[in-house]
Scaffold this active site. Structure first.
Site, PDB file in Angstrom:
ATOM      1  N   GLU A 121     -19.752  21.681 -33.438  1.00 38.10           N
ATOM      2  CA  GLU A 121     -20.981  22.345 -33.861  1.00 38.10           C
ATOM      3  C   GLU A 121     -21.476  21.914 -35.248  1.00 38.10           C
ATOM      4  OE1 GLU A 121     -22.984  24.383 -32.193  1.00 38.10           O
ATOM      5  OE2 GLU A 121     -21.781  24.120 -30.376  1.00 38.10           O
ATOM      6  N   SER A 128     -15.688  71.623   1.569  1.00 39.85           N
ATOM      7  CA  SER A 128     -14.459  72.377   1.823  1.00 39.85           C
ATOM      8  C   SER A 128     -13.428  72.306   0.700  1.00 39.85           C
ATOM      9  CB  SER A 128     -13.808  71.899   3.116  1.00 39.85           C
ATOM     10  OG  SER A 128     -14.721  72.037   4.165  1.00 39.85           O
TER      11      SER A 128
END
Lengths: 755, 175
Positions: A182, A458
Site C-alpha cells: 500500500e 398450550s
C-alpha cells in the site's frame, strides 16, 4: 521607465496592493484551514486511539475429573481458543495430543475473579468425560479452567466492530506486507508521497481513467476516519493536510498500528468489520498472531476494496488479487520463491460465513447492561465483559434451527421462509447459555428470541394445572371431562373451544388431559379454578403484565417472547424458585479491576409440592403425550416439557427441560401466517436437536414433603403397579388424597413405588 | 395417600399381597449421575403373610407381565448425604479462604463456579446462603437457604444446616 516609476503608477500600485492582500488572505486562509483540519484530525485520532470497545467473553470450560468434556470436545475447544498443535515446551499457546491425553501450555489469562499465570497441565479424557487433570510436575489438580473465549465486542460504535491490537500484537510480517503493497515509502514520507502521486497521475493520464491511487497509509487512515468516497479536490486537499498534521504529531509506529486497527475489511450485515484483529477472526476464525502468509496476503488484498474483493462473494477475484500481492512480496524480497509457491497453492481458507459471531446473544447482553452502563462506556472504555454464553450450546441451537427450518420449508409451498428462535438456559443458576434470534445467523437483525411476542398456546396449560393443583380440588389422578363446553363471555358471545384434533376423549385423568393437551378438559378445569387464580399463577411465574381475565387465556392467548417463556419454564424446572435470567457474570475495567458482578438471584414463588406434582405431569408429556417423540429419541434421559400451538397453527412452540438445561424453541412466519405446524411438528424437533448437541442430565426432581410418588393407571386414575397395568404412570399425589385402587391390583394400595 | 378399596373383603388379600410384593416388585431406579451418594438405605420391613394361607393367585409373577418400559421411575432413594467431590471441595475451600481474607466478591465468584458445576448440591447453596449473610443480604440468604432445604430432604444433616442459615437470615439485623 524604471520599476520605481512603474510602482508609482497609481493603477499599478493598486493592483500590487490587491495582489499582496490576496496572497495575505490566501496564506491566512491556508493557515487557518490547516489549523482547523489539524484540530479535527487530532480530535478524531485521540478519540480512536483511546477508544477500545468492550471485549465479550464466553463462559470458560471447567476441567476436573468427571467433567462432561470428552477428548474430542477438548481438542475442538483448544482449536477454538486458537491453541496450536506443537511442543508445549515451546511456550504458552501450544498443545500436544497423544491418544486420550492432552499436554497443554495454557496462556496467562484474565478471569472475572482474577488472573492466571501461564500454566502447563496434562489432561486425560475418555469419549465422554475428563478422567484426570494434573499439573506439569504430575501432581493432581482438582480443577482447571480453560481460557474464556472471545466472542466479540458488545457495543460497536456506528456499527463498527473491531478487536483492537496493541503494537506488540501486530505480526511483523503484516506490517511489512502492508507497507510493501500500500505504501512503499511509508517510513520516509511525511504524510504524502509526491513521487507516488506523480506516478499515479502519469498512469491515470495514460489510461484515461483512474487506475492507481497515490494515497499513503496515513492518507487512507484519515480517509477512513471521515468515511467518504467522494474524490473532490477539496477532499483531497483536506486529506493531504490532515495526513501531514498526523505525521507531525505521531510516530510512524503509532500511525501504522492505528491503521491496522482502523481500516475497513468487510461488512457483515449491519456490522462493519474493522481492523486486522477482527478481520482475522471474521475471515479465518483465528487470532492475528496465528495468520499464515497466504492469509495475511488475502487480508491486505481485501483492503483495496472490501466489497469488490469480498472473499465470500467473489472468491475468484479475491484469490487473483491475493496471488498478485504474493507476487509483489516475492518481487520485493519479503518472501522467498518457495514460500510464495506454497502460499499460492493454498485455498482462500475463509471459514463458513457468520460462524462464531452471536449477535442475538450480544443483543441480550447489551439490554442487560443497559441498566448500569452508558452505550459510550461500553463502546470506548475497554471493559471486559464475562458472559454466560456456552458456545457449544449456541452452536447446537444454531444448527438445530437451520437444519429443521430448511427441512420444513422444503415441504411447504411458501415463497417466504419459516423463521424460528431458540433460547437455552441453566435453570438453577439462571445463566442464559444460548440465544438464536432467527435463521440469519451472524447477522444483526430482528431478534425473535427477545422481540417476537406471540400467543403461547398450550404452553400456558402448566399454569392452569398449577392453579388447579394449588386449589386442592385436583390432583394428577382426578377425573375430568373432555367434552364440549360453552363459555359465555362478558360481551354475551359464547366461546366453544374444541380440541386441536377435533376428537373428544370423554372422562380422563388430569395427567392424561395435560399430556395430550386436551383443550375442552383444560377449559373446564380452568373455569372451575377461576381465571384470577390462573392469572395469579402467571404472575408468580414472572409473566408481566398480568394477563387479562378472559377465558381464552386458559388456552394461551397470552403473548410472550421465547426469552419470557424461558423464564417461566426455568421456574418450573427449578422447584418453584424463580431465577433471574442473566447473560453477564461480571465486568472488569481495562486494568482488570472488578467493576461489577451479577449474582445468582432466587425468589421462592410457588409451593414446591405443587411444582413437583406438575413436573411429574410434564414428564408424562414427553413419555406418553404430545411430546412422546422425545421418549423414542432420548431413551436414557428423563425430560419434561410441553408442546404449544397457537390458533390455526400460526405459532409452533416447545418448552421443556432436562436436569441441567431449559430450552424453548419457536417456529412461525414473520407475517404471522398459518404454518400448518403443531408444536410437535415444528418446534419439537428443533428442541430435540438442540438438546442432543449438549451434554445434559436426566431431570430428577427432588421429592418434597406433602406429596408421594404413586403409580396410577393413565386412563382410569386408579392406583396400580406397572406389573398390573401396562399403562401405569408415575405421578405425585397429595399425601391426603383419596384415590381408588384398581380391582385387579390390590397390592397397589401400598406405599412408595420404589419399594 | 389413603386408599379407597373397591369391593369388599379385599383387606386381608391386600395385606397378603402387600407382604408378598412389597419388597421386590420393582427394580430400583437407575442411579442418576447427579444424585448424591447414598450412605444408608433403610431396609424395607415387609409384612409377612400368615403361614396358613395359600399363595394368592393374582400375584402374577413379574416375568409374565410385559415390562412397561415407557415409564421410568425417577424418585430418589431415601436418605442420601451430599458430599463435595474434590473439585468442589477445592472451590469451597478457596471461597472460604477468600471470605476470611475479606474478599467477599471473590468468594462469591468462586462459589458461583461451584454451583454452576453441581447445582443440585445442597451444601453449595448453604455456603452461598452463608456468604450472602456476610454480604448483608438477608433476603437472598433466605431464598438460597430455602433452595438448600428443598434439595436436602433426604439429607438430615444438610437439612439442619440449611435450616440454621435460614433462621439466622430471618433473625438478621443489620450490623
Amino acid at each position: 521607465m524604471n520599476l520605481i516609476t512603474l510602482v508609482r503608477h497609481p493603477w499599478l500600485r493598486r493592483a500590487l496592493i490587491l495582489l499582496a492582500t490576496i496572497i495575505g488572505v490566501a496564506t491566512l486562509g491556508v493557515m487557518l484551514s490547516v489549523a482547523y483540519f489539524d484540530h479535527i484530525v487530532m480530535d478524531e485520532f485521540k478519540q480512536r486511539l483511546w477508544s477500545v470497545p468492550a471485549k465479550v467473553y464466553a463462559a470458560p470450560i471447567e476441567l476436573y475429573a468427571e467433567a462432561p468434556v470428552g477428548i474430542e470436545d477438548l481438542a475442538l475447544e483448544l482449536k477454538r481458543l486458537h491453541y496450536r498443535v506443537g511442543n508445549p515446551a515451546d511456550g504458552p499457546g501450544y498443545y500436544r495430543r497423544r491418544g486420550t491425553s492432552i499436554e497443554l501450555y495454557a496462556r496467562s489469562v484474565q478471569f472475572l475473579d482474577g488472573a492466571r499465570a501461564a500454566t502447563r497441565v496434562l489432561i486425560e479424557a475418555d469419549a465422554e468425560h475428563v478422567t484426570s487433570v494434573r499439573s506439569a510436575d504430575g501432581s493432581k489438580l482438582p480443577i482447571f479452567r480453560l481460557d474464556p473465549m472471545l466472542v466479540g465486542s458488545v457495543f460497536p460504535a456506528h456499527g463498527e466492530d473491531r478487536i483492537v491490537l496493541r503494537p506488540d500484537e501486530v505480526p511483523p510480517l503484516l506490517a511489512s506486507v502492508l507497507k510493501a503493497i500500500e505504501d512503499r515509502r511509508f517510513d520516509d514520507h511525511h504524510g504524502i508521497d509526491f513521487k507516488s502521486i506523480l506516478r499515479a497521475m502519469w498512469v491515470n493520464l495514460r489510461a484515461h481513467r483512474i487506475v492507481q491511487g497515490g494515497s499513503t497509509l496515513t492518507q487512507q487512515l484519515v480517509k477512513n476516519y471521515f468515511l467518504t468516497e467522494k474524490q473532490t479536490f477539496g477532499r483531497k486537499w483536506q486529506e493531504a493536510i490532515m495526513a501531514i498534521c498526523l505525521e507531525s504529531h505521531y510516530s510512524k509506529e503509532e500511525i501504522l498500528v492505528a491503521y491496522i486497527n482502523e481500516i475497513a475489511l468487510g461488512q457483515d450485515g449491519e456490522r462493519a468489520i474493522h481492523g486486522f484483529g477482527l478481520g482475522a477472526e471474521f475471515y479465518f476464525g483465528k487470532s492475528v498472531s496465528e495468520l499464515e502468509p497466504h492469509e495475511i496476503a488475502l487480508l491486505v488484498a481485501v483492503v483495496r476494496g472490501p466489497s469488490f474483493y469480498d472473499p465470500f462473494r467473489h472468491p475468484d477475484r479475491a484469490k487473483a488479487r491475493r496471488d498478485l500481492v504474493l507476487n509483489e512480496l516475492l518481487a520485493q524480497g519479503l518472501l522467498s520463491a518457495p514460500e510464495v509457491e506454497r502460499a499460492k497453492a493454498q485455498p482462500l481458507g475463509v471459514r463458513s460465513h457468520g460462524g462464531g459471531y452471536v449477535p442475538a446473544f450480544l443483543d441480550l447482553v447489551r439490554r442487560h447492561l443497559k441498566r448500569d452502563y452508558q452505550d459510550t462506556d461500553l463502546a470506548t472504555e475497554g471493559l471486559q465483559v464475562f458472559t454466560t454464553l456456552d458456545p457449544r450450546a449456541q452452536q447446537s441451537a444454531e444448527s438445530a434451527l437451520l437444519k429443521n427450518l430448511q427441512r420444513l420449508d422444503s415441504t411447504r409451498h411458501s415463497k417466504v421462509g419459516l423463521q424460528g428462535a431458540v433460547v437455552v438456559a441453566d435453570p438453577q443458576s439462571g445463566d442464559v447459555l444460548a440465544v438464536v434470534g432467527g435463521r440469519d445467523l451472524g447477522r444483526d437483525g430482528f431478534n425473535r428470541a427477545l422481540d417476537a411476542r406471540r400467543p403461547i398456546g398450550s404452553l400456558a396449560k402448566p399454569a392452569v394445572y398449577l392453579a388447579a393443583l394449588a386449589s386442592g380440588k385436583y390432583h394428577a389422578a382426578s377425573l375430568v371431562e373432555d367434552a364440549p363446553i360453552d363459555v359465555t363471555l362478558d360481551n354475551g358471545d359464547v366461546w366453544s373451544p374444541k380440541n386441536f384434533t377435533r376428537e373428544q376423549f370423554g372422562t380422563v385423568t388430569l395427567a392424561h388431559a395435560l399430556a395430550e393437551s386436551m383443550n375442552m378438559a383444560t377449559v373446564r378445569v380452568g373455569m372451575d379454578v377461576g381465571l384470577s387464580s390462573i392469572a395469579d399463577t402467571f404472575e408468580k411465574l414472572g409473566v408481566t403484565p398480568r394477563p387479562q381475565l378472559v377465558p381464552s387465556m386458559i388456552l394461551g392467548t397470552v403473548e410472550l417472547a421465547p426469552i419470557d417463556v424461558l423464564s417461566v419454564y426455568s421456574t418450573l424446572a427449578n422447584g418453584g424458585f424463580r431465577v433471574k435470567l442473566h447473560t453477564v457474570q461480571g465486568l472488569l475495567n481495562q486494568d482488570g479491576k472488578l467493576l461489577k458482578r451479577f449474582k445468582v438471584e432466587l425468589t421462592p414463588v410457588l409451593a414446591p409440592e405443587q411444582v413437583y406434582a406438575l413436573d411429574r405431569l410434564l414428564i408424562l408429556v414427553t413419555q406418553r403425550g404430545t411430546g412422546a417423540a422425545l421418549q423414542t429419541r432420548f431413551r436414557k434421559l428423563i425430560l419434561a416439557g410441553k408442546t404449544g400451538t397457537s390458533s390455526d397453527t400460526r405459532d409452533s412452540w416447545f418448552a421443556g427441560f432436562s436436569g441441567s438445561h431449559v430450552i424453548v424453541s419457536w417456529v412461525g412466519y414473520d407475517d404471522n401466517r398459518v404454518t400448518g405446524l403443531t408444536g410437535a411438528m415444528g418446534a419439537l424437533p428443533i428442541w430435540a436437536d438442540t438438546l442432543s448437541g449438549i451434554r445434559t442430565q436426566s431431570f430428577a426432581p427432588t421429592a418434597v414433603e406433602g406429596v408421594e410418588d404413586r403409580w396410577i393407571e393413565f386412563s382410569s386414575g386408579q392406583l396400580t403397579t406397572p406389573q398390573c397395568s401396562p399403562d401405569a404412570v408415575r405421578v405425585a399425589l397429595p399425601a391426603d388424597a383419596t384415590v381408588p385402587v384398581k380391582d385387579t391390583c390390590p397390592q397397589a394400595a401400598s406405599g412408595n413405588p420404589n419399594e | 395417600v389413603t386408599t379407597q378399596r373397591p369391593g369388599s373383603g379385599a383387606g386381608l388379600v391386600t395385606l397378603v399381597l402387600l407382604g408378598l410384593t412389597g419388597c421386590a416388585v420393582l427394580n430400583p431406579p437407575p442411579p442418576h449421575t447427579n444424585q448424591p451418594t447414598p450412605v444408608q438405605t433403610p431396609s424395607p420391613s415387609p409384612i409377612k403373610p400368615p403361614a396358613d394361607k395359600p399363595t394368592p393367585v393374582p400375584a402374577a409373577p413379574a416375568q409374565t407381565v410385559p415390562e412397561p418400559s415407557p415409564v421410568k421411575p425417577v424418585a430418589p432413594v431415601p436418605v442420601q448425604a451430599f458430599v463435595l467431590k474434590p473439585p468442589l471441595n477445592a472451590l469451597v475451600e478457596q471461597a472460604n479462604a477468600q471470605s476470611r481474607a475479606g474478599q467477599l466478591e471473590a468468594a462469591a465468584a468462586t462459589l458461583d463456579r461451584a454451583v454452576r458445576i453441581d447445582p443440585k448440591n445442597a451444601l453449595l447453596w448453604i455456603e452461598l446462603a452463608r456468604l450472602r449473610l456476610l454480604e448483608a443480604d438477608p433476603v437472598q440468604a433466605q431464598a438460597l437457604a430455602r433452595k438448600a432445604m428443598a434439595l436436602s430432604r433426604q439429607d438430615p444433616k444438610a437439612q439442619k444446616d440449611a435450616k440454621d442459615v435460614l433462621d439466622a437470615a430471618l433473625k438478621y439485623t443489620p450490623p
